[in-house]
Design a protein around this motif. Structure first.
Motif, short mmCIF file in Angstrom:
data_model
loop_
_atom_site.label_atom_id
_atom_site.label_comp_id
_atom_site.label_asym_id
_atom_site.label_seq_id
_atom_site.Cartn_x
_atom_site.Cartn_y
_atom_site.Cartn_z
N THR A 42 0.83 -1.21 0.00
CA THR A 42 0.00 0.00 0.00
C THR A 42 0.86 1.25 0.00
O THR A 42 0.65 2.18 -0.80
N VAL A 43 1.82 1.31 0.90
CA VAL A 43 2.71 2.47 0.98
C VAL A 43 3.50 2.63 -0.32
O VAL A 43 3.66 3.74 -0.84
N ALA A 44 3.99 1.51 -0.86
CA ALA A 44 4.79 1.56 -2.09
C ALA A 44 3.96 2.02 -3.27
O ALA A 44 4.44 2.78 -4.13
N ILE A 45 2.71 1.59 -3.34
CA ILE A 45 1.84 1.99 -4.45
C ILE A 45 1.57 3.48 -4.41
O ILE A 45 1.73 4.20 -5.41
N ILE A 46 1.17 4.00 -3.25
CA ILE A 46 0.74 5.39 -3.15
C ILE A 46 1.92 6.36 -3.23
O ILE A 46 1.94 7.27 -4.08
N ILE A 47 2.91 6.17 -2.38
CA ILE A 47 4.05 7.10 -2.37
C ILE A 47 4.92 6.89 -3.61
O ILE A 47 5.37 7.85 -4.24
N GLY A 48 5.15 5.63 -3.98
CA GLY A 48 5.99 5.34 -5.14
C GLY A 48 5.41 5.89 -6.43
O GLY A 48 6.15 6.40 -7.28
N SER A 49 4.08 5.81 -6.60
CA SER A 49 3.46 6.34 -7.81
C SER A 49 3.67 7.84 -7.92
O SER A 49 3.96 8.37 -9.00
N TYR A 50 3.56 8.54 -6.80
CA TYR A 50 3.74 10.00 -6.84
C TYR A 50 5.19 10.35 -7.12
O TYR A 50 5.48 11.23 -7.94
N VAL A 51 6.12 9.68 -6.45
CA VAL A 51 7.54 9.96 -6.67
C VAL A 51 7.94 9.65 -8.11
O VAL A 51 8.70 10.39 -8.74
N ALA A 52 7.41 8.55 -8.66
CA ALA A 52 7.70 8.20 -10.04
C ALA A 52 7.22 9.29 -10.99
O ALA A 52 7.88 9.63 -11.98
N HIS A 53 6.05 9.87 -10.68
CA HIS A 53 5.52 10.96 -11.51
C HIS A 53 6.41 12.20 -11.41
O HIS A 53 6.72 12.83 -12.43
N VAL A 54 6.83 12.55 -10.21
CA VAL A 54 7.65 13.76 -10.02
C VAL A 54 9.02 13.59 -10.66
O VAL A 54 9.53 14.49 -11.33
N GLU A 55 9.64 12.44 -10.46
CA GLU A 55 10.97 12.20 -10.99
C GLU A 55 10.98 11.92 -12.49
O GLU A 55 12.01 12.04 -13.15
N GLU A 56 9.83 11.52 -13.02
CA GLU A 56 9.66 11.24 -14.45
C GLU A 56 10.62 10.16 -14.96
O GLU A 56 11.08 10.18 -16.10
N ARG A 57 10.93 9.21 -14.09
CA ARG A 57 11.79 8.10 -14.50
C ARG A 57 10.98 6.88 -14.89
O ARG A 57 11.36 6.12 -15.77
#
Length: 299
Positions: free
Chosen positions: A90-105
């Motif tokens: 759950t934590v990986a899905i929510i926080i990871g999705s946002y960080v992936a969007h910000v970092e654009e990697r």
């Protein structure tokens, strides 16, 4: 956030399960409920305006706590879920999705899909050492939590990742809060005809009408003022979110009734458990994401 005319919940930490204290016709400790509700709403709006990562962290924590609440409730009827991988996922899905969007990697949606798949796989394997007896029951409980909480909750994170993301999420929250509050007020004052007596006897058609009116009015306002879209797009958004939110509340009521509890927990004063606040938001999140995606390009 539960549909608002459910006046049957115990209201204070430590109260006896299944026995609500008498707080008048409202059925809950209104001062505490109002204070907690307003405080949470302001916290979410502030983080959306000035600290998006803070909102994402709060959302991840709420969904993780909701998963734990449901897991503990299922334990009462002998269902053992894989709560550790579920919380981590759950934590990986929510926080990871946002960080992936910000970092654009990494595409945030692909990240969400990948972690969701890993969470399902690990949860199925996690239960294997317990043997075959009750495996289907326990694995099904884990799948229910994953599909109900982190998966549906991730759509709010997807809204935030789009153009005008904070405004999209605030619109979603405003409609649900107005639906919840309007329905509760109208249901308490005028509720006479039960909406689903076998599921949640306190919910009335009058309360649902109040939810529909206030929620739709809020949606029309937000779509016209903040997105400069036609008024009828707000009508579509409002009706969709109110219907989905009402169904979300009834889904949680069915789960609690099947388990034999009144609240998932007493974590939030005047409100009950975290899931008692998330129930309508979860089923409404994909509806809000899709409608906004259709009418407001860039989502």
């Amino acid at each position: 956030m539960a549909a608002a005319d459910d006046a049957s919940k115990p209201t204070t930490p430590g109260s006896t399960p299944g026995v609500a204290r008498d707080h008048g016709r409202a059925g809950r400790n209104l001062p505490a409920a109002i204070a907690v509700g307003v405080g949470l709403f302001l916290l979410l709006v502030i983080t959306l305006g000035w600290f998006n990562l803070g909102f994402v962290i709060i959302m991840a924590a709420a969904l993780a706590l909701g998963s734990i609440e449901v897991s503990q409730a299922m334990h009462k009827i002998g269902i053992r879920t894989a709560i550790i991988p579920i919380v981590i996922g759950t934590v990986a899905i929510i926080i990871g999705s946002y960080v992936a969007h910000v970092e654009e990697r990494v595409n945030s949606n692909l990240w969400m899909l990948g972690i969701l798949g890993m969470t399902v796989s690990i949860s199925l394997v996690w239960r294997m050492p317990g043997g075959s007896e009750g495996y289907i029951r326990d694995a099904s409980g884990s799948m229910l939590i994953i599909g109900w909480i982190p998966f549906l909750g991730a759509f709010a994170s997807m809204m935030l990742a789009g153009d005008q993301g904070p405004v999209r999420v605030i619109t979603f929250l405003v409609v649900i809060v107005l639906s919840d509050t309007g329905g509760y007020a109208v249901g308490v004052l005028f509720g006479k005809h039960p909406m689903a007596p076998r599921i949640s006897p306190k919910k009335s058609w009058e309360g649902f009408a109040g939810s529909l009116f206030f929620g739709t009015a809020g949606a029309v306002f937000m779509m016209v003022i903040f997105f400069e879209e036609a008024w009828w797009t707000g009508l579509v958004l409002g009706v969709g979110l109110v219907l989905a939110g009402a169904c979300g509340d009834l889904v949680e009521s069915l789960v609690k009734r099947d388990i034999g509890i009144k609240d998932m927990s007493s974590f939030l004063p005047g409100h009950g458990g975290v899931m008692d606040r998330l129930d309508s938001l979860l089923l409404a999140a994909p509806v809000g994401w899709l409608v906004l995606l259709i009418f407001v390009p860039g989502g």
